[in-house]
Design a protein around this motif. Structure first.
Motif, PDB file in Angstrom:
ATOM      1  N   LEU A 108       0.829  -1.204   0.000  1.00 32.11           N
ATOM      2  CA  LEU A 108       0.000   0.000   0.000  1.00 32.11           C
ATOM      3  C   LEU A 108       0.863   1.254   0.000  1.00 32.11           C
ATOM      4  CD1 LEU A 108      -2.784   1.311   0.169  1.00 32.11           C
ATOM      5  CD2 LEU A 108      -2.712   1.011   2.644  1.00 32.11           C
ATOM      6  N   GLN A 109       1.931   1.245   0.793  1.00 27.33           N
ATOM      7  CA  GLN A 109       2.839   2.388   0.836  1.00 27.33           C
ATOM      8  C   GLN A 109       3.516   2.610  -0.515  1.00 27.33           C
ATOM      9  OE1 GLN A 109       3.156   4.535   3.430  1.00 27.33           O
ATOM     10  NE2 GLN A 109       1.484   3.351   4.338  1.00 27.33           N
ATOM     11  N   LYS A 110       3.916   1.511  -1.168  1.00 23.79           N
ATOM     12  CA  LYS A 110       4.537   1.628  -2.490  1.00 23.79           C
ATOM     13  C   LYS A 110       3.559   2.231  -3.496  1.00 23.79           C
ATOM     14  CE  LYS A 110       7.630  -2.367  -2.006  1.00 23.79           C
ATOM     15  NZ  LYS A 110       7.948  -3.722  -2.551  1.00 23.79           N
ATOM     16  N   ALA A 111       2.316   1.761  -3.447  1.00 25.69           N
ATOM     17  CA  ALA A 111       1.310   2.258  -4.385  1.00 25.69           C
ATOM     18  C   ALA A 111       1.031   3.743  -4.163  1.00 25.69           C
ATOM     19  CB  ALA A 111       0.025   1.443  -4.241  1.00 25.69           C
ATOM     20  N   MET A 112       1.024   4.170  -2.903  1.00 25.04           N
ATOM     21  CA  MET A 112       0.784   5.579  -2.601  1.00 25.04           C
ATOM     22  C   MET A 112       1.922   6.448  -3.124  1.00 25.04           C
ATOM     23  SD  MET A 112      -0.801   5.215   1.264  1.00 25.04           S
ATOM     24  CE  MET A 112      -0.929   6.994   1.491  1.00 25.04           C
ATOM     25  N   LYS A 113       3.165   5.976  -2.961  1.00 26.79           N
ATOM     26  CA  LYS A 113       4.310   6.741  -3.454  1.00 26.79           C
ATOM     27  C   LYS A 113       4.308   6.834  -4.975  1.00 26.79           C
ATOM     28  CE  LYS A 113       7.389   5.717   0.435  1.00 26.79           C
ATOM     29  NZ  LYS A 113       8.664   5.060   0.853  1.00 26.79           N
ATOM     30  N   ALA A 114       3.777   5.786  -5.625  1.00 33.87           N
ATOM     31  CA  ALA A 114       3.745   5.762  -7.090  1.00 33.87           C
ATOM     32  C   ALA A 114       2.491   6.424  -7.654  1.00 33.87           C
ATOM     33  CB  ALA A 114       3.827   4.317  -7.587  1.00 33.87           C
ATOM     34  N   ALA A 133      -0.416   5.323  -7.660  1.00 34.49           N
ATOM     35  CA  ALA A 133      -1.253   4.315  -8.330  1.00 34.49           C
ATOM     36  C   ALA A 133      -2.571   4.227  -7.567  1.00 34.49           C
ATOM     37  CB  ALA A 133      -0.532   2.972  -8.365  1.00 34.49           C
ATOM     38  N   TYR A 134      -3.476   5.141  -7.882  1.00 33.90           N
ATOM     39  CA  TYR A 134      -4.660   5.326  -7.052  1.00 33.90           C
ATOM     40  C   TYR A 134      -5.605   4.123  -7.069  1.00 33.90           C
ATOM     41  CZ  TYR A 134      -2.911  10.082  -7.146  1.00 33.90           C
ATOM     42  OH  TYR A 134      -2.114  11.177  -7.038  1.00 33.90           O
ATOM     43  N   ARG A 135      -5.745   3.482  -8.209  1.00 33.61           N
ATOM     44  CA  ARG A 135      -6.619   2.312  -8.253  1.00 33.61           C
ATOM     45  C   ARG A 135      -6.074   1.192  -7.375  1.00 33.61           C
ATOM     46  NH1 ARG A 135      -8.567   1.585 -14.586  1.00 33.61           N
ATOM     47  NH2 ARG A 135      -9.729   3.549 -14.734  1.00 33.61           N
ATOM     48  N   ARG A 136      -4.756   1.001  -7.434  1.00 33.68           N
ATOM     49  CA  ARG A 136      -4.146  -0.037  -6.600  1.00 33.68           C
ATOM     50  C   ARG A 136      -4.246   0.338  -5.123  1.00 33.68           C
ATOM     51  NH1 ARG A 136      -1.297  -4.483  -6.576  1.00 33.68           N
ATOM     52  NH2 ARG A 136       0.510  -4.791  -5.215  1.00 33.68           N
ATOM     53  N   VAL A 137      -4.093   1.634  -4.820  1.00 34.26           N
ATOM     54  CA  VAL A 137      -4.238   2.089  -3.439  1.00 34.26           C
ATOM     55  C   VAL A 137      -5.625   1.752  -2.915  1.00 34.26           C
ATOM     56  CG1 VAL A 137      -4.421   4.135  -1.970  1.00 34.26           C
ATOM     57  CG2 VAL A 137      -2.518   3.919  -3.573  1.00 34.26           C
ATOM     58  N   GLU A 138      -6.644   2.023  -3.734  1.00 31.07           N
ATOM     59  CA  GLU A 138      -8.019   1.750  -3.323  1.00 31.07           C
ATOM     60  C   GLU A 138      -8.239   0.261  -3.078  1.00 31.07           C
ATOM     61  OE1 GLU A 138     -12.591   2.455  -4.984  1.00 31.07           O
ATOM     62  OE2 GLU A 138     -10.849   3.133  -6.137  1.00 31.07           O
ATOM     63  N   ALA A 139      -7.710  -0.568  -3.990  1.00 30.16           N
ATOM     64  CA  ALA A 139      -7.882  -2.016  -3.849  1.00 30.16           C
ATOM     65  C   ALA A 139      -7.152  -2.542  -2.618  1.00 30.16           C
ATOM     66  CB  ALA A 139      -7.379  -2.719  -5.108  1.00 30.16           C
ATOM     67  N   LEU A 140      -5.917  -2.080  -2.414  1.00 29.35           N
ATOM     68  CA  LEU A 140      -5.142  -2.547  -1.263  1.00 29.35           C
ATOM     69  C   LEU A 140      -5.744  -2.062   0.048  1.00 29.35           C
ATOM     70  CD1 LEU A 140      -1.529  -2.074  -2.657  1.00 29.35           C
ATOM     71  CD2 LEU A 140      -2.617  -4.239  -2.070  1.00 29.35           C
ATOM     72  N   ALA A 141      -6.329  -0.873   0.024  1.00 26.91           N
ATOM     73  CA  ALA A 141      -6.968  -0.357   1.236  1.00 26.91           C
ATOM     74  C   ALA A 141      -8.142  -1.245   1.640  1.00 26.91           C
ATOM     75  CB  ALA A 141      -7.432   1.079   1.010  1.00 26.91           C
ATOM     76  N   ARG A 142      -8.905  -1.714   0.644  1.00 26.68           N
ATOM     77  CA  ARG A 142     -10.016  -2.622   0.952  1.00 26.68           C
ATOM     78  C   ARG A 142      -9.500  -3.927   1.545  1.00 26.68           C
ATOM     79  NH1 ARG A 142     -12.127  -0.849  -4.141  1.00 26.68           N
ATOM     80  NH2 ARG A 142     -11.356  -2.774  -5.101  1.00 26.68           N
TER      81      ARG A 142
END
Length: 281
Positions: free
Chosen positions: A245-251, A253-262
């Motif tokens: 999730l941290q990697k996705a936030m730095k990149a 990658a909002y869709r991945r952030v949303e999916a990982l947050a779920r």
């Protein structure tokens, strides 16, 4: 360019020219002083560009049938993916011959995610190494252990007693394992289902759709309701998801952030349930 490396470079080009039917010549668009290190080749619509620099040389295949870059297919991204299906197969064959030549020259092929072991080109490496039994776990097992070794059952697989020193093995819940029975195991937090076959040293192979996953007997289990098992809390998984999730936030990658947050929220709920003793086997 080192003389020995240049000789190998020309040897690979000779294989493409003399044995594979490519028309090969020096790249006329390169300055004469360094032209000896730059070659181009063509066979039908399949083309390649080759260059030798320092201690390395490379051969890059491309086409000019389905092109996006206005300067030509040589400068396109995703060159293999852009090829028509028939040309992809032709390219795979030619790459296989290049790899075979490299093996003859003494190279050891170690693919990377960016190179010849990408999802599309992994079969090329297998073919070049003579590994034509991919997709057949039993053939792969026999290649490694021998066809005449171990007592075999009607399926062709070794019996559990012949490979495990008289012990058939017990699953996660202490129940005896049976060859040919459908079992489950976890790999990377995912649930894997397959037919269990015994292997040496208390290892078992779960086979599904031509793919074999190795696991120890105690990692296997029976599962009447996979939906319940997928919700089982796995120690360490929340930490891995949080890192992703941290990697996705730095990149960004909002869709991945949303999916990982779920996923993270569900894992927190599962963790709370586990802490209350609400998940049993």
């Amino acid at each position: 360019m080192l003389p020995a490396m240049y000789e190998r470079f020309l040897s690979v080009l000779a294989r493409l020219r003399d044995h594979r039917g490519f028309r090969v010549h020096q790249d006329q668009n390169v300055n004469k002083r360094i032209r000896r290190c730059y070659y181009v080749g063509r066979k039908g619509d399949l083309e390649f560009h080759a260059e030798a620099v320092g201690r390395t040389f490379k051969i890059e295949f491309f086409q000019n049938v389905n092109v996006e870059n206005r300067n030509g297919g040589r400068y396109d991204f995703d060159k293999f993916a852009r090829m028509p299906r028939t040309m992809q197969l032709a390219c795979a064959v030619e790459m296989s011959h290049v790899l075979r030549k490299l093996l003859e020259l003494g190279y050891v092929l170690e693919g990377t995610r960016q190179g010849i072991t990408s999802a599309e080109l992994l079969p090329v490496l297998r073919h070049a190494q003579g590994r034509t039994d991919e997709g057949d776990p039993l053939a792969t097992f026999n290649r490694g252990w021998g066809e005449d070794r171990f007592e075999r059952d009607q399926s062709g697989w070794p019996t559990a007693t012949s490979v495990n020193s008289g012990y058939g093995g017990k699953d996660r819940d202490g129940r005896p394992l049976v060859s040919g029975e459908t079992m489950y195991c976890r790999r990377g937090g995912r649930l894997f289902r397959g037919v269990a076959r015994p292997g040496p040293n208390d290892n078992w192979i779960l086979i599904s759709h031509g793919r074999g996953v190795h696991a120890q007997a105690r990692e296997l289990f029976r599962c009447e309701d996979p939906a319940i098992e997928t919700r089982r809390f796995v120690p360490g998984q929340p930490k891995r998801v949080h890192a992703e999730l941290q990697k996705a936030m730095k990149a960004n990658a909002y869709r991945r952030v949303e999916a990982l947050a779920r996923v993270a929220r569900k894992l927190e709920e599962a963790s709370s349930t586990a802490a209350r003793g609400g998940h049993g086997r």
